[in-house]
Write an enzyme that holds these catalytic residues in place. Structure first.
Site, PDB file in Angstrom:
ATOM      1  N   ASP A  15     -53.874  39.753 -60.289  1.00  0.00           N
ATOM      2  CA  ASP A  15     -52.535  39.513 -60.825  1.00  0.00           C
ATOM      3  C   ASP A  15     -51.936  40.794 -61.416  1.00  0.00           C
ATOM      4  O   ASP A  15     -52.675  41.670 -61.873  1.00  0.00           O
ATOM      5  CB  ASP A  15     -52.633  38.430 -61.916  1.00  0.00           C
ATOM      6  CG  ASP A  15     -51.293  37.788 -62.205  1.00  0.00           C
ATOM      7  OD1 ASP A  15     -50.318  38.076 -61.481  1.00  0.00           O
ATOM      8  OD2 ASP A  15     -51.217  37.002 -63.161  1.00  0.00           O
ATOM      9  N   HIS A  32     -47.556  45.767 -54.827  1.00  0.00           N
ATOM     10  CA  HIS A  32     -48.488  45.116 -53.898  1.00  0.00           C
ATOM     11  C   HIS A  32     -49.224  46.166 -53.053  1.00  0.00           C
ATOM     12  O   HIS A  32     -50.418  46.037 -52.785  1.00  0.00           O
ATOM     13  CB  HIS A  32     -47.749  44.129 -53.003  1.00  0.00           C
ATOM     14  CG  HIS A  32     -47.158  42.966 -53.762  1.00  0.00           C
ATOM     15  ND1 HIS A  32     -47.900  42.211 -54.644  1.00  0.00           N
ATOM     16  CD2 HIS A  32     -45.910  42.440 -53.787  1.00  0.00           C
ATOM     17  CE1 HIS A  32     -47.130  41.261 -55.170  1.00  0.00           C
ATOM     18  NE2 HIS A  32     -45.910  41.393 -54.673  1.00  0.00           N
ATOM     19  N   LEU A 130     -72.438  43.456 -48.366  1.00  0.00           N
ATOM     20  CA  LEU A 130     -71.385  42.697 -49.057  1.00  0.00           C
ATOM     21  C   LEU A 130     -70.581  41.800 -48.110  1.00  0.00           C
ATOM     22  O   LEU A 130     -70.201  42.232 -47.017  1.00  0.00           O
ATOM     23  CB  LEU A 130     -70.419  43.691 -49.727  1.00  0.00           C
ATOM     24  CG  LEU A 130     -69.207  43.077 -50.428  1.00  0.00           C
ATOM     25  CD1 LEU A 130     -69.604  42.491 -51.773  1.00  0.00           C
ATOM     26  CD2 LEU A 130     -68.106  44.129 -50.615  1.00  0.00           C
TER      27      LEU A 130
HETATM   28  C1  FPP Z   1     -50.060  38.970 -57.980  1.00  0.00           C
HETATM   29  O1  FPP Z   1     -49.123  39.921 -58.369  1.00  0.00           O
HETATM   30  C2  FPP Z   1     -50.654  39.156 -56.679  1.00  0.00           C
HETATM   31  C3  FPP Z   1     -50.411  38.443 -55.522  1.00  0.00           C
HETATM   32  C4  FPP Z   1     -49.208  37.698 -55.185  1.00  0.00           C
HETATM   33  C5  FPP Z   1     -51.409  38.350 -54.478  1.00  0.00           C
HETATM   34  C6  FPP Z   1     -52.369  39.502 -54.381  1.00  0.00           C
HETATM   35  C7  FPP Z   1     -51.869  40.508 -53.448  1.00  0.00           C
HETATM   36  C8  FPP Z   1     -52.278  41.795 -53.488  1.00  0.00           C
HETATM   37  C9  FPP Z   1     -53.265  42.331 -54.460  1.00  0.00           C
HETATM   38  C10 FPP Z   1     -51.695  42.723 -52.497  1.00  0.00           C
HETATM   39  C11 FPP Z   1     -52.589  43.035 -51.375  1.00  0.00           C
HETATM   40  C12 FPP Z   1     -53.785  42.203 -51.273  1.00  0.00           C
HETATM   41  C13 FPP Z   1     -54.395  41.869 -50.132  1.00  0.00           C
HETATM   42  C14 FPP Z   1     -55.523  40.923 -50.146  1.00  0.00           C
HETATM   43  C15 FPP Z   1     -53.968  42.456 -48.849  1.00  0.00           C
HETATM   44  P1  FPP Z   1     -47.736  39.362 -58.904  1.00  0.00           P
HETATM   45  O2  FPP Z   1     -46.702  39.666 -57.888  1.00  0.00           O
HETATM   46  O3  FPP Z   1     -47.856  37.909 -59.242  1.00  0.00           O
HETATM   47  O4  FPP Z   1     -47.566  40.222 -60.195  1.00  0.00           O
HETATM   48  P2  FPP Z   1     -46.666  39.836 -61.465  1.00  0.00           P
HETATM   49  O5  FPP Z   1     -47.287  38.587 -62.044  1.00  0.00           O
HETATM   50  O6  FPP Z   1     -46.812  41.027 -62.364  1.00  0.00           O
HETATM   51  O7  FPP Z   1     -45.277  39.625 -60.975  1.00  0.00           O
END
Ligand code: FPP
Length: 228
Positions: A15, A32, A130
């Site tokens: 997150d 991201h 892993l």
């Molecule tokens: C939360 O950040 C993350 C996600 C929506 C999903 C996780 C995605 C990634 C780590 C990017 C790439 C990952 C993979 C597996 C290719 P958020 O947008 O909710 O952050 P915020 O809460 O600060 O807005």
């Protein structure tokens, strides 16, 4: 002499990509992108540690309602991640996926991601180290309902073992430690069945800043130190 500890299972709720970007005056998509790079680094670090399974929440069944451009960007990052075959092979790591099965009603994984997932699984299948499992189009309640329905339809009495055997990937062992970044202390419908006995590591750090030192702090919750 200390006997070797069995490899552990770490699960990450990644997150805070958006907050990481906002603090730097960057668009959310940049957060991201940095998040995918942080994940690749964590996979490399995990492969060097006593971690047998790393399961990450890449995209939830609830994430589809995000703005189209953001969804498209996150999808492209999954394609990038599933394309890191050479890197995974050099670390003897294999890749797996959990989520709503592609051919079942309600599933939303687009064909180009299905293809990337299938290729990554096939191209890393013989690695023995892993196991990286990416949860994509995943929700734990949907997984549990499906598992329960499958047991009921089979006519067997519903038992914990049969529910476990009907999870999306029944070979995934129970989670030892859940990591959630970015100061949120919620589980957000992730692996509810598999985390029943897990420790939980919450950190203020946003996911793109999560690093090997923090991974060690999370592992320390479950692993007795070698010197003990
Ligand atoms: C939360 O950040 C993350 C996600 C929506 C999903 C996780 C995605 C990634 C780590 C990017 C790439 C990952 C993979 C597996 C290719 P958020 O947008 O909710 O952050 P915020 O809460 O600060 O807005």
């Amino acid at each position: 002499m200390t006997s070797p500890q069995p490899p552990i299972h770490v699960a990450c709720i990644m997150d805070g990509n958006g907050r990481w970007a906002r603090r730097r005056g960057l668009p959310r998509t940049e957060g991201h992108t940095a998040g995918e790079e942080a994940l690749a680094a964590i996979v490399r670090a995990a492969a060097q540690r006593n971690i047998g399974w790393l399961t990450v929440f890449g995209f939830s069944t609830e994430n589809w309602v995000r703005p189209r451009t953001e969804v498209r960007h996150i999808l492209s990052l999954h394609k990038k991640l599933f394309g890191r075959i050479a890197e995974l092979n050099s670390n003897n790591s294999s890749i797996r996926w959990i989520g709503r099965p592609f051919d079942e009603p309600g599933a939303l994984t687009p064909p180009f991601i299905q293809k990337a997932i299938n290729k990554a699984i096939a191209d890393t299948a013989t690695n023995t180290g892993l196991v990286l499992t990416v949860a994509f189009d995943y929700g734990s309640r949907a997984e549990l309902l499906r598992a329960s329905q499958r047991v009921i339809v089979s006519g067997d009495e519903i038992t914990p073992d049969l529910v476990s055997a009907n999870m999306y990937d029944p070979s995934i062992p129970p989670v030892d430690v859940v990591v959630r970044t970015s100061g949120e202390s919620r589980i957000s419908n992730f692996l509810l069945w598999q985390i029943a006995g897990a420790k939980v590591y919450f950190t203020e750090r946003t996911w793109p800043d999560f690093n090997a030192a923090e991974l060690d702090a999370a592992i320390a919750l479950v692993e007795p130190k070698v010197s003990q």
